[in-house]
Design a protein around this motif. Structure first.
Motif, PDB file in Angstrom:
ATOM      1  N   VAL A   3     -55.677  28.789  -4.708  1.00  0.00           N
ATOM      2  CA  VAL A   3     -56.211  29.677  -6.041  1.00  0.00           C
ATOM      3  C   VAL A   3     -56.362  28.703  -7.195  1.00  0.00           C
ATOM      4  O   VAL A   3     -55.426  27.565  -7.475  1.00  0.00           O
ATOM      5  CB  VAL A   3     -54.728  30.532  -5.985  1.00  0.00           C
ATOM      6  N   ALA A   4     -57.202  28.876  -7.878  1.00  0.00           N
ATOM      7  CA  ALA A   4     -57.518  28.032  -8.856  1.00  0.00           C
ATOM      8  C   ALA A   4     -57.221  28.841 -10.221  1.00  0.00           C
ATOM      9  O   ALA A   4     -56.920  29.951 -10.396  1.00  0.00           O
ATOM     10  CB  ALA A   4     -59.154  28.097  -9.093  1.00  0.00           C
ATOM     11  N   VAL A   5     -56.631  28.040 -11.204  1.00  0.00           N
ATOM     12  CA  VAL A   5     -56.359  28.593 -12.546  1.00  0.00           C
ATOM     13  C   VAL A   5     -57.075  28.200 -13.534  1.00  0.00           C
ATOM     14  O   VAL A   5     -57.379  26.845 -13.894  1.00  0.00           O
ATOM     15  CB  VAL A   5     -54.793  27.885 -12.916  1.00  0.00           C
ATOM     16  N   LEU A   6     -57.665  29.146 -14.225  1.00  0.00           N
ATOM     17  CA  LEU A   6     -58.785  28.938 -15.116  1.00  0.00           C
ATOM     18  C   LEU A   6     -58.372  29.435 -16.619  1.00  0.00           C
ATOM     19  O   LEU A   6     -57.398  30.365 -16.514  1.00  0.00           O
ATOM     20  CB  LEU A   6     -60.057  29.626 -14.927  1.00  0.00           C
ATOM     21  N   GLY A   7     -59.152  28.786 -17.546  1.00  0.00           N
ATOM     22  CA  GLY A   7     -58.627  29.278 -18.975  1.00  0.00           C
ATOM     23  C   GLY A   7     -58.940  28.189 -19.976  1.00  0.00           C
ATOM     24  O   GLY A   7     -59.077  27.084 -19.761  1.00  0.00           O
ATOM     25  N   PRO A   8     -59.147  28.555 -21.135  1.00  0.00           N
ATOM     26  CA  PRO A   8     -59.259  27.356 -22.403  1.00  0.00           C
ATOM     27  C   PRO A   8     -58.088  26.435 -22.558  1.00  0.00           C
ATOM     28  O   PRO A   8     -57.058  26.530 -22.308  1.00  0.00           O
ATOM     29  CB  PRO A   8     -59.497  28.316 -23.630  1.00  0.00           C
ATOM     30  N   SER A   9     -58.717  25.237 -23.179  1.00  0.00           N
ATOM     31  CA  SER A   9     -57.490  24.185 -23.543  1.00  0.00           C
ATOM     32  C   SER A   9     -56.276  24.999 -24.262  1.00  0.00           C
ATOM     33  O   SER A   9     -56.576  25.769 -25.154  1.00  0.00           O
ATOM     34  CB  SER A   9     -58.343  23.331 -24.117  1.00  0.00           C
ATOM     35  N   GLY A  10     -54.990  24.413 -23.758  1.00  0.00           N
ATOM     36  CA  GLY A  10     -54.002  25.143 -24.735  1.00  0.00           C
ATOM     37  C   GLY A  10     -53.270  26.559 -24.074  1.00  0.00           C
ATOM     38  O   GLY A  10     -52.591  26.934 -24.756  1.00  0.00           O
ATOM     39  N   CYS A  11     -53.998  26.914 -23.064  1.00  0.00           N
ATOM     40  CA  CYS A  11     -53.599  28.371 -22.478  1.00  0.00           C
ATOM     41  C   CYS A  11     -52.395  28.420 -21.841  1.00  0.00           C
ATOM     42  O   CYS A  11     -51.920  29.365 -21.365  1.00  0.00           O
ATOM     43  CB  CYS A  11     -54.758  29.038 -21.979  1.00  0.00           C
ATOM     44  N   GLY A  12     -51.948  27.156 -21.234  1.00  0.00           N
ATOM     45  CA  GLY A  12     -50.817  27.294 -20.490  1.00  0.00           C
ATOM     46  C   GLY A  12     -51.060  26.897 -19.048  1.00  0.00           C
ATOM     47  O   GLY A  12     -50.033  26.836 -18.253  1.00  0.00           O
ATOM     48  N   LYS A  13     -52.165  26.300 -18.673  1.00  0.00           N
ATOM     49  CA  LYS A  13     -52.326  25.816 -17.251  1.00  0.00           C
ATOM     50  C   LYS A  13     -51.487  24.758 -16.911  1.00  0.00           C
ATOM     51  O   LYS A  13     -50.759  24.943 -15.893  1.00  0.00           O
ATOM     52  CB  LYS A  13     -53.962  25.391 -17.187  1.00  0.00           C
ATOM     53  N   THR A  14     -51.553  23.667 -17.430  1.00  0.00           N
ATOM     54  CA  THR A  14     -50.591  22.794 -17.206  1.00  0.00           C
ATOM     55  C   THR A  14     -49.061  23.019 -17.234  1.00  0.00           C
ATOM     56  O   THR A  14     -48.011  22.565 -16.362  1.00  0.00           O
ATOM     57  CB  THR A  14     -50.824  21.245 -17.999  1.00  0.00           C
ATOM     58  N   THR A  15     -48.722  23.962 -18.251  1.00  0.00           N
ATOM     59  CA  THR A  15     -47.332  24.101 -18.306  1.00  0.00           C
ATOM     60  C   THR A  15     -46.887  25.158 -17.288  1.00  0.00           C
ATOM     61  O   THR A  15     -45.756  24.768 -16.540  1.00  0.00           O
ATOM     62  CB  THR A  15     -47.156  25.185 -19.803  1.00  0.00           C
ATOM     63  N   LEU A  16     -47.743  25.866 -17.026  1.00  0.00           N
ATOM     64  CA  LEU A  16     -47.506  26.563 -15.656  1.00  0.00           C
ATOM     65  C   LEU A  16     -47.194  25.659 -14.542  1.00  0.00           C
ATOM     66  O   LEU A  16     -46.260  26.017 -13.626  1.00  0.00           O
ATOM     67  CB  LEU A  16     -48.677  27.562 -15.270  1.00  0.00           C
ATOM     68  N   LEU A  17     -48.232  24.632 -14.148  1.00  0.00           N
ATOM     69  CA  LEU A  17     -47.844  23.871 -12.968  1.00  0.00           C
ATOM     70  C   LEU A  17     -46.744  23.163 -13.115  1.00  0.00           C
ATOM     71  O   LEU A  17     -45.792  22.937 -12.268  1.00  0.00           O
ATOM     72  CB  LEU A  17     -49.117  22.744 -12.823  1.00  0.00           C
ATOM     73  N   ARG A  18     -46.396  22.580 -14.446  1.00  0.00           N
ATOM     74  CA  ARG A  18     -45.029  21.885 -14.695  1.00  0.00           C
ATOM     75  C   ARG A  18     -43.845  22.739 -14.368  1.00  0.00           C
ATOM     76  O   ARG A  18     -42.890  22.200 -13.961  1.00  0.00           O
ATOM     77  CB  ARG A  18     -45.032  21.200 -15.936  1.00  0.00           C
ATOM     78  N   ALA A  19     -43.930  23.819 -14.835  1.00  0.00           N
ATOM     79  CA  ALA A  19     -42.735  24.939 -14.681  1.00  0.00           C
ATOM     80  C   ALA A  19     -42.612  24.808 -13.012  1.00  0.00           C
ATOM     81  O   ALA A  19     -41.583  25.218 -12.538  1.00  0.00           O
ATOM     82  CB  ALA A  19     -43.054  26.032 -15.388  1.00  0.00           C
TER      83      ALA A  19
END
Length: 196
Positions: A3-19
């Motif tokens: 599954v890919a995670v898409l979205g603009p910069s700062g939308c929370g993609k990396t935060t989601l992975l880090r959580a």
């Protein structure tokens, strides 16, 4: 599943992975992988105990260790009964056998990312998180690494969550996406169904 995670910069993609990886504590909700509660309800499982592999945008290889020692780092810490893959299997899959005695400073960007991917896989993750692993590579290197990611998906059957800004890159790997904006899920499912 991939599954890919898409979205603009700062939308929370990396935060989601880090959580998911356990590097960030969550304020509410819960994180489960299968039936295992990893975060929430007063529980926080340490990152090293989650069984989750993480491939960063920058490969973060240990510069003082050879490719072989980098690959074996997590593998050697696992009891033999917990190892899902053999070192030789991953070396062959990623075509890095000729690199084993070299050190990270003597590798190209694509070679370094393949070694980082191999190291993550050899930790026998039940989930693999990939945070823009191809962003620092030129188009030629990206096109050479994408087939390896496809092999991992089809041959090893490790579930992956893949963050990228590139829709074209994602569509070469999967049609399943989660679209984020400002920390919220806008849509999820088949890219072509939700993009219309």
């Amino acid at each position: 599943e991939f599954v890919a995670v898409l979205g603009p910069s700062g939308c929370g993609k990396t935060t989601l992975l880090r959580a998911l990886a356990g590097f960030e504590q969550i304020d509410s909700g819960a994180i489960r992988v299968g039936d295992t509660l990893l975060s929430g309800q007063g529980r926080h499982v340490a990152p090293e105990e989650r069984g989750i592999g993480y491939v960063f945008q920058r490969d973060l290889l240990f510069p003082h260790l050879s490719v072989e020692r980098n690959l074996r780092y997590g593998y050697d810490l696992l009891p033999s009964t917990a190892r899902r893959f053999a070192v030789d299997q991953i070396v062959e899959l990623l075509e890095i056998g000729s690199l084993l005695k070299r050190f990270p400073t003597h590798l190209s960007g694509g070679e370094r990312q393949r070694v980082a991917l191999g190291r993550a896989l050899l930790s026998s993750p039940r989930l693999l998180l990939m945070d823009e692993p191809l962003a620092a590579l030129d188009q030629g290197l990206k096109s050479r690494i994408i087939p390896y990611l496809r092999h991992i998906r089809t041959e090893l059957e490790v579930p992956m969550l893949y963050v990228s800004h590139s829709v074209a890159e994602i569509l070469e790997l999967t049609g399943q996406v989660i679209m984020l904006d400002r920390g919220q899920v806008l849509a999820h499912g088949d890219f072509f169904r939700i993009a219309t």
